[in-house]
Design a protein around this motif. Structure first.
Motif, PDB file in Angstrom:
ATOM      1  N   GLY A  78      -4.821 -15.967   8.666  1.00  0.00           N
ATOM      2  CA  GLY A  78      -3.988 -15.609   9.767  1.00  0.00           C
ATOM      3  C   GLY A  78      -3.371 -14.187   9.651  1.00  0.00           C
ATOM      4  O   GLY A  78      -2.269 -14.045  10.123  1.00  0.00           O
ATOM      5  N   LEU A  79      -4.099 -13.196   8.872  1.00  0.00           N
ATOM      6  CA  LEU A  79      -3.450 -11.912   8.541  1.00  0.00           C
ATOM      7  C   LEU A  79      -3.141 -11.333   9.672  1.00  0.00           C
ATOM      8  O   LEU A  79      -1.892 -10.580   9.842  1.00  0.00           O
ATOM      9  CB  LEU A  79      -4.451 -11.323   7.678  1.00  0.00           C
ATOM     10  N   TYR A  80      -4.086 -11.150  10.564  1.00  0.00           N
ATOM     11  CA  TYR A  80      -3.824 -10.359  11.832  1.00  0.00           C
ATOM     12  C   TYR A  80      -2.393 -10.870  12.658  1.00  0.00           C
ATOM     13  O   TYR A  80      -1.482 -10.138  13.045  1.00  0.00           O
ATOM     14  CB  TYR A  80      -4.876 -10.433  12.711  1.00  0.00           C
ATOM     15  N   ASN A  81      -2.358 -12.208  12.737  1.00  0.00           N
ATOM     16  CA  ASN A  81      -1.325 -12.883  13.533  1.00  0.00           C
ATOM     17  C   ASN A  81      -0.036 -12.650  12.703  1.00  0.00           C
ATOM     18  O   ASN A  81       1.256 -12.531  13.147  1.00  0.00           O
ATOM     19  CB  ASN A  81      -1.608 -14.429  13.686  1.00  0.00           C
ATOM     20  N   ILE A  82       0.031 -12.766  11.631  1.00  0.00           N
ATOM     21  CA  ILE A  82       1.217 -12.584  10.638  1.00  0.00           C
ATOM     22  C   ILE A  82       1.680 -11.357  10.815  1.00  0.00           C
ATOM     23  O   ILE A  82       2.722 -10.981  10.973  1.00  0.00           O
ATOM     24  CB  ILE A  82       0.843 -12.850   9.075  1.00  0.00           C
TER      25      ILE A  82
ATOM     26  N   THR B 179       4.807  -9.038   4.883  1.00  0.00           N
ATOM     27  CA  THR B 179       6.245  -8.457   5.048  1.00  0.00           C
ATOM     28  C   THR B 179       6.780  -7.417   4.441  1.00  0.00           C
ATOM     29  O   THR B 179       7.350  -6.739   4.718  1.00  0.00           O
ATOM     30  CB  THR B 179       7.109  -9.843   4.405  1.00  0.00           C
ATOM     31  N   GLU B 180       6.239  -7.242   3.185  1.00  0.00           N
ATOM     32  CA  GLU B 180       6.686  -6.138   2.302  1.00  0.00           C
ATOM     33  C   GLU B 180       5.936  -5.012   2.851  1.00  0.00           C
ATOM     34  O   GLU B 180       6.579  -3.760   2.931  1.00  0.00           O
ATOM     35  CB  GLU B 180       5.945  -6.422   1.217  1.00  0.00           C
ATOM     36  N   ILE B 181       4.776  -4.921   3.442  1.00  0.00           N
ATOM     37  CA  ILE B 181       4.135  -3.670   3.903  1.00  0.00           C
ATOM     38  C   ILE B 181       4.807  -3.231   5.272  1.00  0.00           C
ATOM     39  O   ILE B 181       5.369  -2.066   5.612  1.00  0.00           O
ATOM     40  CB  ILE B 181       2.527  -4.288   4.300  1.00  0.00           C
ATOM     41  N   VAL B 182       5.268  -4.465   6.037  1.00  0.00           N
ATOM     42  CA  VAL B 182       6.106  -4.112   7.372  1.00  0.00           C
ATOM     43  C   VAL B 182       7.536  -3.514   6.987  1.00  0.00           C
ATOM     44  O   VAL B 182       7.889  -2.457   7.621  1.00  0.00           O
ATOM     45  CB  VAL B 182       6.124  -5.370   8.125  1.00  0.00           C
ATOM     46  N   LYS B 183       8.193  -4.178   6.234  1.00  0.00           N
ATOM     47  CA  LYS B 183       9.465  -3.714   5.896  1.00  0.00           C
ATOM     48  C   LYS B 183       9.581  -2.459   5.207  1.00  0.00           C
ATOM     49  O   LYS B 183      10.301  -1.470   5.276  1.00  0.00           O
ATOM     50  CB  LYS B 183      10.251  -4.697   4.976  1.00  0.00           C
ATOM     51  N   GLN B 184       8.577  -2.157   4.115  1.00  0.00           N
ATOM     52  CA  GLN B 184       8.474  -1.154   3.199  1.00  0.00           C
ATOM     53  C   GLN B 184       7.841   0.152   3.894  1.00  0.00           C
ATOM     54  O   GLN B 184       8.513   1.074   4.170  1.00  0.00           O
ATOM     55  CB  GLN B 184       7.930  -1.297   1.909  1.00  0.00           C
ATOM     56  N   HIS B 185       6.642  -0.032   4.379  1.00  0.00           N
ATOM     57  CA  HIS B 185       5.879   1.039   4.989  1.00  0.00           C
ATOM     58  C   HIS B 185       6.289   1.347   6.311  1.00  0.00           C
ATOM     59  O   HIS B 185       6.681   2.570   6.909  1.00  0.00           O
ATOM     60  CB  HIS B 185       4.471   0.819   4.728  1.00  0.00           C
TER      61      HIS B 185
ATOM     62  N   LYS C 215       7.817   3.854   3.221  1.00  0.00           N
ATOM     63  CA  LYS C 215       7.603   3.924   1.661  1.00  0.00           C
ATOM     64  C   LYS C 215       6.361   3.126   1.640  1.00  0.00           C
ATOM     65  O   LYS C 215       6.160   2.033   1.864  1.00  0.00           O
ATOM     66  CB  LYS C 215       8.612   3.070   1.114  1.00  0.00           C
ATOM     67  N   VAL C 216       5.328   3.784   0.962  1.00  0.00           N
ATOM     68  CA  VAL C 216       3.873   3.060   0.727  1.00  0.00           C
ATOM     69  C   VAL C 216       4.134   2.168  -0.287  1.00  0.00           C
ATOM     70  O   VAL C 216       4.770   2.371  -1.312  1.00  0.00           O
ATOM     71  CB  VAL C 216       3.099   4.122   0.202  1.00  0.00           C
ATOM     72  N   VAL C 217       3.377   0.916  -0.086  1.00  0.00           N
ATOM     73  CA  VAL C 217       3.459  -0.281  -1.256  1.00  0.00           C
ATOM     74  C   VAL C 217       2.365   0.137  -2.032  1.00  0.00           C
ATOM     75  O   VAL C 217       1.243  -0.241  -1.921  1.00  0.00           O
ATOM     76  CB  VAL C 217       3.314  -1.684  -0.397  1.00  0.00           C
ATOM     77  N   ASP C 218       2.817   0.885  -3.156  1.00  0.00           N
ATOM     78  CA  ASP C 218       1.814   1.235  -4.032  1.00  0.00           C
ATOM     79  C   ASP C 218       0.803   0.279  -4.649  1.00  0.00           C
ATOM     80  O   ASP C 218      -0.327   0.720  -4.774  1.00  0.00           O
ATOM     81  CB  ASP C 218       2.457   2.265  -5.161  1.00  0.00           C
ATOM     82  N   ARG C 219       1.407  -0.922  -4.968  1.00  0.00           N
ATOM     83  CA  ARG C 219       0.586  -1.872  -5.811  1.00  0.00           C
ATOM     84  C   ARG C 219      -0.587  -2.383  -5.082  1.00  0.00           C
ATOM     85  O   ARG C 219      -1.522  -2.719  -5.383  1.00  0.00           O
ATOM     86  CB  ARG C 219       1.699  -2.874  -6.229  1.00  0.00           C
ATOM     87  N   LEU C 220      -0.621  -2.184  -3.793  1.00  0.00           N
ATOM     88  CA  LEU C 220      -1.658  -2.716  -2.749  1.00  0.00           C
ATOM     89  C   LEU C 220      -2.250  -1.793  -2.352  1.00  0.00           C
ATOM     90  O   LEU C 220      -3.777  -1.977  -1.825  1.00  0.00           O
ATOM     91  CB  LEU C 220      -1.039  -3.603  -1.312  1.00  0.00           C
ATOM     92  N   VAL C 221      -2.277  -0.126  -2.654  1.00  0.00           N
ATOM     93  CA  VAL C 221      -3.231   0.663  -2.143  1.00  0.00           C
ATOM     94  C   VAL C 221      -4.473   0.669  -2.960  1.00  0.00           C
ATOM     95  O   VAL C 221      -4.204   0.654  -4.212  1.00  0.00           O
ATOM     96  CB  VAL C 221      -2.434   2.064  -2.244  1.00  0.00           C
ATOM     97  N   TYR C 222      -5.451   0.934  -2.451  1.00  0.00           N
ATOM     98  CA  TYR C 222      -6.950   0.999  -3.390  1.00  0.00           C
ATOM     99  C   TYR C 222      -6.967   2.259  -4.211  1.00  0.00           C
ATOM    100  O   TYR C 222      -6.780   3.256  -3.794  1.00  0.00           O
ATOM    101  CB  TYR C 222      -8.136   1.044  -2.408  1.00  0.00           C
ATOM    102  N   LYS C 223      -7.186   1.925  -5.605  1.00  0.00           N
ATOM    103  CA  LYS C 223      -7.010   3.236  -6.632  1.00  0.00           C
ATOM    104  C   LYS C 223      -8.349   2.995  -7.101  1.00  0.00           C
ATOM    105  O   LYS C 223      -8.700   1.929  -7.806  1.00  0.00           O
ATOM    106  CB  LYS C 223      -5.885   2.895  -7.573  1.00  0.00           C
TER     107      LYS C 223
END
Length: 596
Positions: free
Chosen positions: A23-27, A76-82, A87-95
């Motif tokens: 349900g990622l898209y809906n969340i 929630t973290e991506i929406v509130k931070q980014h 502010k980019v959520v660095d831990r989730l960014v592809y490295k």
């Protein structure tokens, strides 16, 4: 129209489809609404980005931030931070190297070795918005030919480009258009073959879901070139998202005036309809496909006459597959010399592959023709996981052949693959490691083609069944002297006498594995052994005394009571009771359970 600050693409490709189950898209939608960001963030369900192993993938534009392996709790973290605080959520960014953040897809090693033509817009635009397609030069090619070119000019451009059919046969697209153009008729047709039925293949589906307007534009260009006013897109009903987006795209094209009557006020009329297929693999064959469009049973018809002379309802018809068509607008805009500069002399341009199987980076790739199998598997695909050894790669779907490690330096071209007993096909590429039994691989694909045979001609209807029966005997340990000769004789006979491409190519997996892995067939027949320990009837499970700790977990998980032993003592497997389900091997933490 107010410009949106952020555009968020949620991938809905094969592996990323798990995000829909979560349900990622809906969340995302709920969180965006909760934070009053509806007018600042556009949320788009897009198509495969070719990063299947990293799914679910979310990309945020215009900053090009690639988030991967997203979970519910991350939204929630991506929406509130980014989205709110930038502010980019660095831990989730592809490295890619675990250190350097990737801020642009083109920076990925996976994409550096690719060249995107057919997939140019996939994952980068909203496929349900014609304005975005136009912003990426969409319908400029159609406008250019209607305003500046003649029919002869267009055919000449496609001929000069050297584009060949990407559906598997490799017939020259420009020649097909020229022959159809030369036919005199009051009605001609253009058909897009989107009946993609190869197991594990999703190239055409991804283009239709990610960039449907490129196919619509190309069909109109083809219609102008050959003198056709009507087009059909034949797509299987199992692709509901592709069908939905095609419907939206066609409606938008009519609204913008790039389909219908008097397109660009140049007196050219062209209409497109969608026809749904019921999932018959044989309907990928052009004559069977046309029978299905006409409302008849989808079975192949003898050729000649060929469709360019007598096709749909007896009228001249050009049939091109999705990938072939999606390259047309780019060739018109950039010129034939540009297209010929990519790939090889005999096979110009690029080819899209669905890379799967025993590979570290499975996904959708588009590579220049001439790229070697080794480059694809090890440099783009990341090699074989779990330290296993590469054994073979199968190209061309169930009609293709298996290519061994000795031929990894083979460049991807129509002729080179054919010489090795395989074929380009529509673009499936399945990688196999040391654990794959090639006799069982051949059996698997024969089982598929036998079921998909329309039954019209005896060589295919009966021949594939006889081939499968021999292969099943071999995998069960009942092989006999002379079986190899029977397989070869029967396979060659089917290739020469079957009515259509399905039957003519069905023996390829058998003949190619016999050619490159004959020793495995001999082991199955004479030694009653499967060296890969893949055929259940030809191995048993045993417990290594020196590794068994007597923990009893194997006994507790055995569903048939084949394992016995006391806690603290070495356990024993009864081979007469064992059904070789493999559960004991999976649960043993000490790797004491082995196949012998």
């Amino acid at each position: 129209m107010e410009l949106l600050r952020l555009q968020v693409l949620v991938c809905s490709g094969e592996e990323c489809a798990k995000s829909q189950k979560l349900g990622l898209y809906n969340i995302f939608k709920t969180e965006i609404r909760k934070n009053n960001l509806e007018y600042e963030v556009e949320l788009i369900k897009t198509k495969c980005l070719g990063l299947c192993d990293l799914g679910p993938v979310v990309i945020v534009y215009p900053s090009d931030i690639v988030y991967c392996n997203i979970k519910k709790e991350d939204v929630t973290e991506i929406v509130k931070q980014h989205f709110l605080k930038d502010k980019v959520v660095d831990r989730l960014v592809y490295k890619e190297d675990k250190k350097s953040r990737i801020n642009n897809l083109d920076e990925l090693e996976l994409f550096k070795r690719q060249k995107r033509i057919a997939l140019k817009n996939c994952g980068k635009i909203n496929p349900e918005n014609i304005e975005e397609y136009i912003a990426f030069d969409g319908y400029f090619a159609l406008s250019k030919i209607l305003n500046e070119r003649t029919k002869e000019d267009v055919i000449g451009i496609i001929e000069e480009s050297g584009l060949r059919g990407r559906g598997g046969g490799g017939f020259k697209t420009g020649l097909k258009w020229r022959l159809a153009s030369a036919e005199e008729s009051n009605q001609k047709y253009v058909i897009c073959n989107a009946d993609e039925g190869d197991p594990g293949a999703f190239m055409d589906r991804s283009i239709l879901e990610g960039d449907p307007h490129s196919v619509i534009e190309a069909m109109a260009i083809c219609g102008f070139a050959i003198g056709a006013s009507k087009g059909f897109i034949y797509v299987r009903a199992e692709y509901p998202l592709a069908v939905e987006r095609l419907k939206i795209a066609i409606a938008q094209a009519y609204e913008k005036g790039v389909l219908g009557e008097n397109i660009f006020e140049k007196g050219f009329d062209f209409d497109i309809e969608i026809r749904l297929g019921a999932g018959a693999f044989v309907c990928g064959e052009e004559t069977a496909l046309m029978q299905s469009i006409e409302g008849k049973r989808g079975i192949p018809m003898p050729k000649p006459p060929f469709p360019i002379k007598s096709g749909l309802w007896g009228k001249p018809t050009v049939i091109n597959n999705v990938e072939t068509l999606s390259s047309i607008p780019q060739i018109i805009l950039n010129g034939p010399s540009w297209f010929k500069s990519i790939g090889t002399l005999e096979s110009p341009g690029t080819k899209v592959f669905a890379l799967g199987g025993k590979i570290s980076n499975p996904g959708l790739i588009e590579i220049p023709m001439g790229t070697t199998l080794e480059e694809i598997i090890y440099e783009i695909g990341g090699g074989i996981p779990n330290g296993k050894a590469f054994k073979a790669v199968q190209t061309g779907g169930p009609s293709g052949g298996c290519i061994p490690k000795e031929n990894l330096d083979t460049p991807i071209e129509y002729e080179t693959l054919r010489e090795l007993g395989s074929m380009m096909g529509s673009g499936g590429m399945i990688v196999m490691d040391e654990d794959n039994c090639m006799v069982d691989v051949a059996r698997f694909f024969l089982d598929f083609t036998k079921d998909e045979s329309c039954g019209k001609c005896p060589p295919c209807r009966i021949g594939t069944k006889r081939l499968l029966e021999i292969l099943e005997r071999l995998t069960l340990g009942h092989g006999e002297d002379g079986d190899i000769e029977k397989l070869e004789h029967l396979g060659e006979g089917i290739k020469k006498t079957a009515l259509c491409g399905l039957g003519q190519t069905a023996p390829n997996p058998v003949l190619s594995t016999l050619r490159h892995f004959k020793d495995e067939y001999e082991n199955h027949i004479y030694e009653k052994k499967c060296t890969s320990k893949s055929c259940r009837a030809l191995f048993v499970y045993d417990i290594l005394e020196e590794k068994c700790t007597g923990c009893g977990i194997c006994e507790r998980n055995c569903i048939v009571g084949a394992i016995s032993g006391k806690i603290g003592e070495v356990h024993i497997i009864d081979p007469l009771k064992c059904v070789r389900c493999g559960l004991c091997e999976q649960v043993c933490k000490f790797k004491a359970v082995v196949k012998v």
